[in-house]
Design an enzyme around this catalytic site. Sequence first.
Site, PDB file in Angstrom:
ATOM      1  NE  ARG A  88      48.633  64.673  32.224  1.00 39.30           N
ATOM      2  CZ  ARG A  88      48.786  65.854  31.648  1.00 39.30           C
ATOM      3  NH1 ARG A  88      48.260  66.928  32.189  1.00 39.30           N
ATOM      4  NH2 ARG A  88      49.465  65.967  30.527  1.00 39.30           N
ATOM      5  CE  LYS A 138      43.501  44.096  41.706  1.00 44.52           C
ATOM      6  NZ  LYS A 138      43.683  42.656  41.470  1.00 44.52           N
ATOM      7  CD  GLU A 158      34.966  37.229  41.369  1.00 43.32           C
ATOM      8  OE1 GLU A 158      35.716  36.961  42.330  1.00 43.32           O
ATOM      9  OE2 GLU A 158      35.388  37.473  40.220  1.00 43.32           O
ATOM     10  CE  LYS A 180      38.163  43.944  46.130  1.00 43.13           C
ATOM     11  NZ  LYS A 180      37.451  43.743  44.871  1.00 43.13           N
ATOM     12  CD  GLU A 231      46.888  41.933  42.908  1.00 38.76           C
ATOM     13  OE1 GLU A 231      45.796  42.470  42.672  1.00 38.76           O
ATOM     14  OE2 GLU A 231      47.374  41.054  42.200  1.00 38.76           O
ATOM     15  NE  ARG A 239      42.661  44.788  45.209  1.00 40.90           N
ATOM     16  CZ  ARG A 239      42.099  45.945  44.912  1.00 40.90           C
ATOM     17  NH1 ARG A 239      42.585  47.052  45.441  1.00 40.90           N
ATOM     18  NH2 ARG A 239      41.049  46.016  44.111  1.00 40.90           N
ATOM     19  CG  ASN A 252      44.308  38.410  41.632  1.00 40.23           C
ATOM     20  OD1 ASN A 252      43.332  39.100  41.337  1.00 40.23           O
ATOM     21  ND2 ASN A 252      45.494  38.920  41.878  1.00 40.23           N
ATOM     22  CG  HIS A 256      40.297  35.889  39.193  1.00 37.25           C
ATOM     23  ND1 HIS A 256      39.692  35.287  40.285  1.00 37.25           N
ATOM     24  CD2 HIS A 256      39.494  36.944  38.864  1.00 37.25           C
ATOM     25  CE1 HIS A 256      38.590  35.972  40.602  1.00 37.25           C
ATOM     26  NE2 HIS A 256      38.455  36.974  39.755  1.00 37.25           N
ATOM     27  CG  HIS A 299      41.597  36.220  33.867  1.00 38.86           C
ATOM     28  ND1 HIS A 299      42.458  37.132  34.428  1.00 38.86           N
ATOM     29  CD2 HIS A 299      40.363  36.535  34.319  1.00 38.86           C
ATOM     30  CE1 HIS A 299      41.763  37.966  35.198  1.00 38.86           C
ATOM     31  NE2 HIS A 299      40.498  37.616  35.145  1.00 38.86           N
ATOM     32  CG  HIS A 313      34.732  37.394  35.776  1.00 38.88           C
ATOM     33  ND1 HIS A 313      36.040  37.303  35.369  1.00 38.88           N
ATOM     34  CD2 HIS A 313      34.778  37.656  37.121  1.00 38.88           C
ATOM     35  CE1 HIS A 313      36.840  37.495  36.414  1.00 38.88           C
ATOM     36  NE2 HIS A 313      36.105  37.715  37.481  1.00 38.88           N
TER      37      HIS A 313
END
Lengths: 364, 364
Positions: free
Chosen positions: A120, A142, A184, A226, A236, A241, A245, A248, A252, A265
């Site tokens: 955990r 993330k 990026e 960032k 987000e 934030r 994306n 993306h 994606h 990517h």
Amino acid sequence: MVKITVTLGKRSYPIAIASGLFGDPTAFVPLKTGDQAMLVTNQTLAPLYLDSLRVTLELSGVKVDQIILPDGEQYKSLVVLEQVFSALLEKSHGRDTTLIALGGGVIGDLTGFAAACYLRGVRFIQAPTTLLAQVDSSVGGKTAVNHPLGKNMIGAFYQPISVVIDLNCLQTLPMREFISGLAEVIKYGITLDFRFFVWLENNIDALLARDVTALSCCIRWCCELKADVVSTDEREENGRRALLNFGHTYGHAIEVKMGYGVWLHGEAIAVGMLMAAETARLLGCFAEADVERIRKLLSSARLPIHRPAEMTAGSYLTYMKRDKKVLVGERRLILPTAIGRAEIRSRISNDIVLTAIRACSKSS
Amino acid sequence: MVKITVTLGKRSYPIAIASGLFGDPTAFVPLKTGDQAMLVTNQTLAPLYLDSLRVTLELSGVKVDQIILPDGEQYKSLVVLEQVFSALLEKSHGRDTTLIALGGGVIGDLTGFAAACYLRGVRFIQAPTTLLAQVDSSVGGKTAVNHPLGKNMIGAFYQPISVVIDLNCLQTLPMREFISGLAEVIKYGITLDFRFFVWLENNIDALLARDVTALSCCIRWCCELKADVVSTDEREENGRRALLNFGHTYGHAIEVKMGYGVWLHGEAIAVGMLMAAETARLLGCFAEADVERIRKLLSSARLPIHRPAEMTAGSYLTYMKRDKKVLVGERRLILPTAIGRAEIRSRISNDIVLTAIRACSKSS
């Protein structure tokens, strides 16, 4: 050594940037004598950095175990995650262990998620070795693995205790990977900082030549942007934030449909950013000349500017429907309003989206 | 309807307790018209409760999908977790979805962990159907799946948005399951509340007869104790929540070694609590008479008080070494100091532990 702080109250952490940090034990504070750590890396990086990083840590008295995973986006899976858990349990790593992600975005995302879930939650350090990971994925917490039905679908917001960026890694990075990372980098310019976009236009050749001064300036700039975004919108939630994306949702679709790892990517995101810019232009909120300026910078960076010939425009829609940002019931896209500024837009018709995708064909 | 609040700032949530709640749409607020939800349950419970709960939610205009998993602790795994993710993705569930865990501890722990990880976190509601889940596992946000090398090794602290306890479920619960749940009930008495322990001594027969008044009082009492502990130590950091692991370090060894599901959780924990009480007695910090009082209550509750004949005393040590509480480098045990009070103790010799284990043999 440049130090930047991601400000998140009790969970604040430093980003250290310099050449040779993997040989500097002080870079890995708060690890100390007697601590237990698990280095997670892949088969490509292990021969390059694993031994030297082990020695650095062992000189500080840290007990180091290691896991070497296969290299590639297709291994960012629940199955490989379970292998990491098995290694941790077999070596009796406890709640006070620290995972160290030595690698690119795949290793960082997977190791971070492993740290979030193991017992955990245990500590982890990002030691990013690729440009993409250094400027983007290693900062901000993330973490995720992929699912056959979508990228980064299973994960957690879970912050590292520090990010250690050794600029030397970039000198051995394969050119294609390096260029992928530039996508990026350019994203920050388009969405957040016009001044940085102009700097990139003027310094793209120095970056491609991996000039250390240019790289250091570039990575510092990206990490500052960032860190600022993450500090103001960790999960987000307020829209800030989400701007990161940009490109993306389209990108994606390319990555997933083509098969993880076929398009890198950054390559997919480059074309995705162009598609998003085209979408904004079609909606009348972004100038044609600025689309061209983005296309020119991507092209100068030797990034792809045409979508894969194998995919029909229609095939994007299925994958875009499954994107995390879309899965709120309706599709939401990040669109530029000027270079250096972007916003979230929803209720954009399939027609506009399809036209934007078609505009990025080789033949168009 | 009894309402108890788990106080955790912005993440506070209610526990509702009454008979017939699964037929009461107001119990599932804040779910509202147009919301999407995924009911997660198992093959045993589906025929009993799934349809009525679906109807209740659909009457409120909630769009409900469902996943029916196989029944048993052995399915609390990463493999089954992936099936839940697949179902969510196939039905295009987005960040605004709500998972509803309709079942016992296995369903609750697995569904909660799925909610913690799916798209980096979605809402979930606990609808516990077993005594064990109602008094313990559904409250407090401990979510997890098992690993072949240890129980609950992979998980997250992730709170539900509400807990809906329908007391009617207890009337159909198999007797063995019901009795297993009594072990966690008795745990609260031993570790936290002498008054409750005495109440249990006086009411154990009413509980075994599933008298609704006794059950209601018992479950409310347990939930109040648990809510208080979780509110003051959500992430098991200050030692208070760790007290609820009483008996679990020994008990998990039985569960894992015997094979998940062979000994029910509560059955293993009952013997584990007795072993912990014996350990405390051997250390001279717990009275012999109190060990007997615990043994007597467990026995009245028809819980096992002898360890499985198949396991040697020595075989516990290996598994105890891997326990999450132990994995801080040294073994730490929760030991009673009086009935109603417990503390964390470390540096207990293997000899003492082995003697305590042997003291719980049938022949001894």
